[in-house]
Design a protein around this motif. Structure first.
Motif, PDB file in Angstrom:
ATOM      1  N   SER A   1       0.507  -1.292   0.027  1.00 27.76           N
ATOM      2  CA  SER A   1       0.222  -0.722  -0.088  1.00 27.76           C
ATOM      3  C   SER A   1       0.535   1.516  -0.235  1.00 27.76           C
ATOM      4  CB  SER A   1      -0.825   0.006   1.068  1.00 27.76           C
ATOM      5  OG  SER A   1      -1.568  -1.299   0.739  1.00 27.76           O
ATOM      6  N   LEU A   2       1.626   1.138   1.284  1.00 27.33           N
ATOM      7  CA  LEU A   2       2.594   2.449   0.610  1.00 27.33           C
ATOM      8  C   LEU A   2       3.532   2.144  -0.222  1.00 27.33           C
ATOM      9  CD1 LEU A   2       4.365   1.867   4.702  1.00 27.33           C
ATOM     10  CD2 LEU A   2       2.921   4.099   3.609  1.00 27.33           C
ATOM     11  N   PHE A   3       3.630   1.640  -1.133  1.00 28.32           N
ATOM     12  CA  PHE A   3       4.767   1.356  -2.567  1.00 28.32           C
ATOM     13  C   PHE A   3       3.269   2.076  -3.051  1.00 28.32           C
ATOM     14  CE2 PHE A   3       4.794  -0.476  -6.504  1.00 28.32           C
ATOM     15  CZ  PHE A   3       5.893   0.627  -7.472  1.00 28.32           C
ATOM     16  N   ASN A   4       2.246   1.820  -3.081  1.00 28.85           N
ATOM     17  CA  ASN A   4       1.499   2.422  -4.328  1.00 28.85           C
ATOM     18  C   ASN A   4       1.556   4.042  -4.040  1.00 28.85           C
ATOM     19  OD1 ASN A   4       0.570  -0.280  -5.485  1.00 28.85           O
ATOM     20  ND2 ASN A   4      -0.383  -0.491  -3.925  1.00 28.85           N
TER      21      ASN A   4
ATOM     22  N   ILE B   1       9.836   0.995  -7.586  1.00 28.72           N
ATOM     23  CA  ILE B   1      10.731   0.167  -6.262  1.00 28.72           C
ATOM     24  C   ILE B   1      11.775   0.532  -5.412  1.00 28.72           C
ATOM     25  CG2 ILE B   1      11.133  -2.311  -5.505  1.00 28.72           C
ATOM     26  CD1 ILE B   1       9.685  -3.060  -7.497  1.00 28.72           C
ATOM     27  N   ASP B   2      12.922   0.867  -6.724  1.00 30.75           N
ATOM     28  CA  ASP B   2      13.998   1.689  -6.402  1.00 30.75           C
ATOM     29  C   ASP B   2      13.711   3.095  -5.650  1.00 30.75           C
ATOM     30  OD1 ASP B   2      15.187  -0.741  -7.646  1.00 30.75           O
ATOM     31  OD2 ASP B   2      15.982   0.503  -8.993  1.00 30.75           O
ATOM     32  N   SER B   3      12.846   3.595  -5.749  1.00 30.81           N
ATOM     33  CA  SER B   3      13.219   4.951  -5.681  1.00 30.81           C
ATOM     34  C   SER B   3      12.281   4.979  -4.209  1.00 30.81           C
ATOM     35  CB  SER B   3      12.100   6.068  -6.448  1.00 30.81           C
ATOM     36  OG  SER B   3      11.035   5.156  -6.289  1.00 30.81           O
ATOM     37  N   PHE B   4      11.207   3.859  -3.596  1.00 30.46           N
ATOM     38  CA  PHE B   4      10.442   3.907  -2.370  1.00 30.46           C
ATOM     39  C   PHE B   4      11.259   2.872  -1.377  1.00 30.46           C
ATOM     40  CE2 PHE B   4       7.518   0.520  -0.326  1.00 30.46           C
ATOM     41  CZ  PHE B   4       7.124   1.110   0.777  1.00 30.46           C
ATOM     42  N   VAL B   5      11.817   1.791  -1.957  1.00 25.35           N
ATOM     43  CA  VAL B   5      13.262   1.290  -1.061  1.00 25.35           C
ATOM     44  C   VAL B   5      14.333   2.128  -0.753  1.00 25.35           C
ATOM     45  CG1 VAL B   5      14.922  -0.498  -1.174  1.00 25.35           C
ATOM     46  CG2 VAL B   5      12.682  -1.103  -1.961  1.00 25.35           C
ATOM     47  N   ALA B   6      14.611   3.408  -0.767  1.00 25.09           N
ATOM     48  CA  ALA B   6      15.301   4.509  -0.774  1.00 25.09           C
ATOM     49  C   ALA B   6      14.531   5.100   0.490  1.00 25.09           C
ATOM     50  CB  ALA B   6      15.435   5.062  -1.965  1.00 25.09           C
ATOM     51  N   ARG B   7      13.268   5.207   0.426  1.00 26.67           N
ATOM     52  CA  ARG B   7      12.651   6.097   1.253  1.00 26.67           C
ATOM     53  C   ARG B   7      12.936   4.756   3.340  1.00 26.67           C
ATOM     54  NH1 ARG B   7       9.320  10.007   0.059  1.00 26.67           N
ATOM     55  NH2 ARG B   7       8.278   9.982  -1.775  1.00 26.67           N
ATOM     56  N   LEU B   8      12.973   3.540   2.242  1.00 24.93           N
ATOM     57  CA  LEU B   8      12.857   2.251   4.108  1.00 24.93           C
ATOM     58  C   LEU B   8      14.405   3.483   4.511  1.00 24.93           C
ATOM     59  CD1 LEU B   8      11.535  -0.228   2.402  1.00 24.93           C
ATOM     60  CD2 LEU B   8      10.802   1.485   3.895  1.00 24.93           C
ATOM     61  N   ARG B   9      14.325   2.979   6.587  1.00 28.61           N
ATOM     62  CA  ARG B   9      15.070   2.232   6.995  1.00 28.61           C
ATOM     63  C   ARG B   9      14.818   1.173   8.142  1.00 28.61           C
ATOM     64  NH1 ARG B   9      16.222   8.890   8.687  1.00 28.61           N
ATOM     65  NH2 ARG B   9      14.165   8.260  10.321  1.00 28.61           N
TER      66      ARG B   9
ATOM     67  N   GLY C   1       7.620  -8.059  -4.210  1.00 28.26           N
ATOM     68  CA  GLY C   1       7.339  -9.402  -5.710  1.00 28.26           C
ATOM     69  C   GLY C   1       6.749 -10.055  -5.600  1.00 28.26           C
ATOM     70  N   GLU C   2       6.186 -10.310  -4.424  1.00 26.91           N
ATOM     71  CA  GLU C   2       5.333 -11.181  -3.731  1.00 26.91           C
ATOM     72  C   GLU C   2       3.763 -10.375  -3.686  1.00 26.91           C
ATOM     73  OE1 GLU C   2       6.363 -12.971  -0.241  1.00 26.91           O
ATOM     74  OE2 GLU C   2       4.746 -14.656  -0.666  1.00 26.91           O
ATOM     75  N   PHE C   3       3.695  -9.997  -3.713  1.00 23.94           N
ATOM     76  CA  PHE C   3       2.106  -8.791  -3.158  1.00 23.94           C
ATOM     77  C   PHE C   3       2.053  -8.427  -3.898  1.00 23.94           C
ATOM     78  CE2 PHE C   3       3.711 -11.323   0.924  1.00 23.94           C
ATOM     79  CZ  PHE C   3       2.742 -11.770   0.702  1.00 23.94           C
ATOM     80  N   LEU C   4       2.775  -7.769  -4.881  1.00 19.61           N
ATOM     81  CA  LEU C   4       1.878  -6.394  -5.745  1.00 19.61           C
ATOM     82  C   LEU C   4       1.410  -7.249  -7.613  1.00 19.61           C
ATOM     83  CD1 LEU C   4       4.903  -3.200  -6.339  1.00 19.61           C
ATOM     84  CD2 LEU C   4       2.319  -3.761  -5.858  1.00 19.61           C
ATOM     85  N   PRO C   5       0.320  -6.474  -7.470  1.00 20.01           N
ATOM     86  CA  PRO C   5       0.493  -7.167  -8.853  1.00 20.01           C
ATOM     87  C   PRO C   5       1.193  -6.962 -10.225  1.00 20.01           C
ATOM     88  CG  PRO C   5      -1.439  -5.661  -8.514  1.00 20.01           C
ATOM     89  CD  PRO C   5      -0.722  -5.744  -7.756  1.00 20.01           C
TER      90      PRO C   5
ATOM     91  N   ASP D   1       1.181  -5.276 -13.021  1.00 20.63           N
ATOM     92  CA  ASP D   1       1.746  -4.848 -13.843  1.00 20.63           C
ATOM     93  C   ASP D   1       1.862  -3.164 -12.871  1.00 20.63           C
ATOM     94  OD1 ASP D   1      -1.413  -4.588 -12.447  1.00 20.63           O
ATOM     95  OD2 ASP D   1      -2.572  -3.833 -14.019  1.00 20.63           O
ATOM     96  N   ARG D   2       1.744  -3.371 -11.301  1.00 24.68           N
ATOM     97  CA  ARG D   2       2.318  -2.406 -10.270  1.00 24.68           C
ATOM     98  C   ARG D   2       4.200  -2.884 -10.147  1.00 24.68           C
ATOM     99  NH1 ARG D   2      -0.241   2.122 -10.178  1.00 24.68           N
ATOM    100  NH2 ARG D   2       0.037   2.288  -8.144  1.00 24.68           N
ATOM    101  N   LYS D   3       5.054  -3.732 -10.979  1.00 25.47           N
ATOM    102  CA  LYS D   3       5.586  -3.523 -10.190  1.00 25.47           C
ATOM    103  C   LYS D   3       7.177  -2.773 -11.947  1.00 25.47           C
ATOM    104  CE  LYS D   3       5.940  -8.189  -8.715  1.00 25.47           C
ATOM    105  NZ  LYS D   3       4.995  -9.521  -8.804  1.00 25.47           N
ATOM    106  N   ASP D   4       7.359  -1.955 -11.223  1.00 27.50           N
ATOM    107  CA  ASP D   4       8.208  -0.747 -11.828  1.00 27.50           C
ATOM    108  C   ASP D   4       9.098  -0.436 -11.121  1.00 27.50           C
ATOM    109  OD1 ASP D   4       9.101   1.589 -12.405  1.00 27.50           O
ATOM    110  OD2 ASP D   4       7.075   2.601 -13.703  1.00 27.50           O
TER     111      ASP D   4
END
Ligand code: NAP
Length: 487
Positions: free
Chosen positions: A26-29, A77-85, A64-68, A70-73
């Motif tokens: 959800s946060l990724f979306n 994903i790289d720019s989302f993961v850069a927000r994570l700590r 990878g497991e839970f996104l449909p 057509d949402r796997k970009d």
């Protein structure tokens, strides 16, 4: 309403099932759609000893497991993961909190905390957060269900959280309220003029709310054995649906007006006394059978021991106010049912006189079906004349006037309920979150039902997996001349 976004999110339970399956996707979306604030940071926390890179890997795997597909970009994903700590932290250990506070850093830009952990950890979590000044004016907190297992335990959790956060900064999650079709109940009722004149005891014969699952215990034995169907589904989701159907029109679509009206409905629920419990409630537990053509084991077999926990409950409820006097609300939920189906069926009164009777035409009362699962549709079943010359009599048939959210709004992606709720938590809109008085009134009503079962020594009746529950549940409505809407 003015939106007031925070600059960061602290996610407890960041490695858990809910986080991986729902919260991270959800946060990724939200990120992928440009809805998160520019420099928004997400700090995950759990006991597991991993670092930022380890959590990034875990998040990638979850997406990878839970996104449909057509949402796997990849770039997104790289720019989302850069927000994570990530910060390893044991919520039950006060010594964990200083390093957590250091990792979170400055919270003057606002912090939303999401407690996706067992409620038994809420107290130590809140105390720990307080000890390192992570409960100040710029901090808000989201709480996952279950909020207790009865009224006293719920009050204890609420008191604990209230010691650190005022109600205006507490966001209690019932993910049903994040569902598009559930919000559509409000649009349907209060955005159209034609329902309101019949939306009462004069126009409506009965209301049925069903949440039927085909799954069994899955891996939730520890939780489910302490809960059962009543506490797992009725105290929260089903009663929230009931409130949206039964509430008076709020003056404004905002947190106070909407929640005030829902709370009034909960306070108007007629308590079910022990002597009425047998006539107004039915409990069941599945034994072995077949669901969707697959042989499945019974509840006790899955557990490995005998249990009296109910996996099914049906209730005849009443809302004691002018609008709903005499209208039964039939509520039902269960595991290992014949079909996965969540829906609300509102059955209107029949016409006062049928002019077709003399010519063989049979009438059914109109029914409005609001379906939440498996598909999101709203259908009004109306009578129509079958084409023909009618020489042998008039033939009438029930046909649906259908609003399919999937096809009507096909250009728009169907969002996960948690996307809406996470965005509202981040932006500070409490309208779709549950207020303390609502939760406590919900517990008060379901606690009385459990007290009745205890007083009567009620044990669940067995039903074969893959059916609609014990036959007593059918009798519950048939006694009133009502049939469950089961298709
Ligand atoms: P889960 O898979 O058991 O995950 C629990 C999370 O909490 C893990 O990240 C775990 O990581 C962490 N945790 C456990 N003990 C901890 C401690 N002492 N200190 C810090 N972190 C700790 O549970 P879940 O299914 O994600 O559910 C989380 C919450 O959401 C529960 O309250 C559940 O009832 C509720 N919920 C879940 C769902 C669902 O579909 N899963 C639906 C509705 C509500 P470590 O073990 O590494 O610490």
């Amino acid at each position: 309403m003015t939106r007031d976004p925070v600059a960061q999110l602290l996610l407890f339970g960041a490695t858990g099932d809910l986080a991986r399956r729902m919260l991270l996707p959800s946060l990724f979306n939200l990120h992928a759609d440009g809805l998160l604030p520019e420099a928004f940071v997400i700090t995950g926390a759990a006991r597991q000893d991993i670092d930022d890179a380890g959590y990034a890997t875990m998040a990638r795997e979850a997406l990878g497991e839970f996104l449909p597909d057509d949402r796997k970009d990849d770039a997104k994903i790289d720019s989302f993961v850069a927000r994570l700590r990530y910060q390893a932290c044991d919520l039950s250990d006060p010594k964990s909190f200083p390093s957590l506070a250091e990792k979170v850093g400055d919270v003057s830009g606002g912090l939303a905390i999401y407690l996706s952990t067992a409620p038994s950890l809420f107290e130590s979590a809140i105390e720990g957060l307080q000890s390192v000044n992570l409960t100040g004016d710029t901090v808000r907190v989201g709480l996952e269900k279950p909020l207790g297992y009865d009224l006293p335990s719920s009050q204890e959790i609420n008191d604990t959280v209230a010691r650190a956060f005022p109600e205006t900064r507490i966001f209690r999650i019932d993910h049903y309220l994040g569902k598009e079709t559930v919000q559509n109940i409000l649009a349907l009722r209060f955005g159209n003029s034609f329902f309101e004149p019949v939306w009462n005891a004069r126009g409506i014969d009965n209301v049925q709310i069903t949440i039927a699952e085909t799954v069994g215990l899955e891996d939730r034995a520890g939780y489910y054995e302490g809960a059962g169907a009543l506490r797992d589904m009725v105290t929260n989701h089903i009663l929230q649906l009931l409130a949206l159907i039964a509430m008076e029109p709020p003056a404004r679509f905002d947190k106070d007006d909407v929640r005030d009206e829902k709370a009034k409905v909960f306070r108007s629920l007629r308590p079910i006394a022990p002597e009425e419990s047998q006539a107004q409630t039915v409990t069941g537990q599945y034994f072995g059978g077949a669901v969707g053509g697959k042989i499945v084991r019974g509840y006790d077999e899955e557990l490995g021991y005998d249990s009296d926990v109910e996996t099914f409950v049906a209730i005849k409820a009443h809302v004691d106010n002018w609008r709903w006097q005499g209208v039964p609300f039939y509520l039902r939920t269960g595991k290992r049912m014949a079909k996965r189906q969540s829906e609300i069926a509102i059955q209107f009164k029949p016409v006062p006189h049928s002019m077709f009777a003399g010519r063989g035409g049979l009438l059914q009362p109109n029914t409005l079906v609001i379906r939440l699962q498996p598909d999101e549709t709203i259908e009004l079943l109306v009578m129509a004349k079958e084409p023909g010359l009618d020489r042998d009599g008039v033939r009438l048939r029930e046909v649906p006037l259908k609003l399919s959210l999937d096809s009507e709004f096909s250009g728009q992606r169907r969002r996960i309920a948690y996307e809406r709720l996470l965005l509202d938590l981040i932006e500070g809109d409490q309208t779709l979150f549950v207020r303390r008085d609502e939760v406590e009134a919900q517990w008060r009503w379901t606690d009385a039902i459990r007290a009745g079962w205890a007083a009567n020594g009620t044990k669940p009746k067995h039903y074969p997996a893959g059916t609609w529950g014990p036959s007593a549940a059918i009798a519950l409505t048939e006694r009133d001349g009502v049939t469950w809407q089961d298709d």
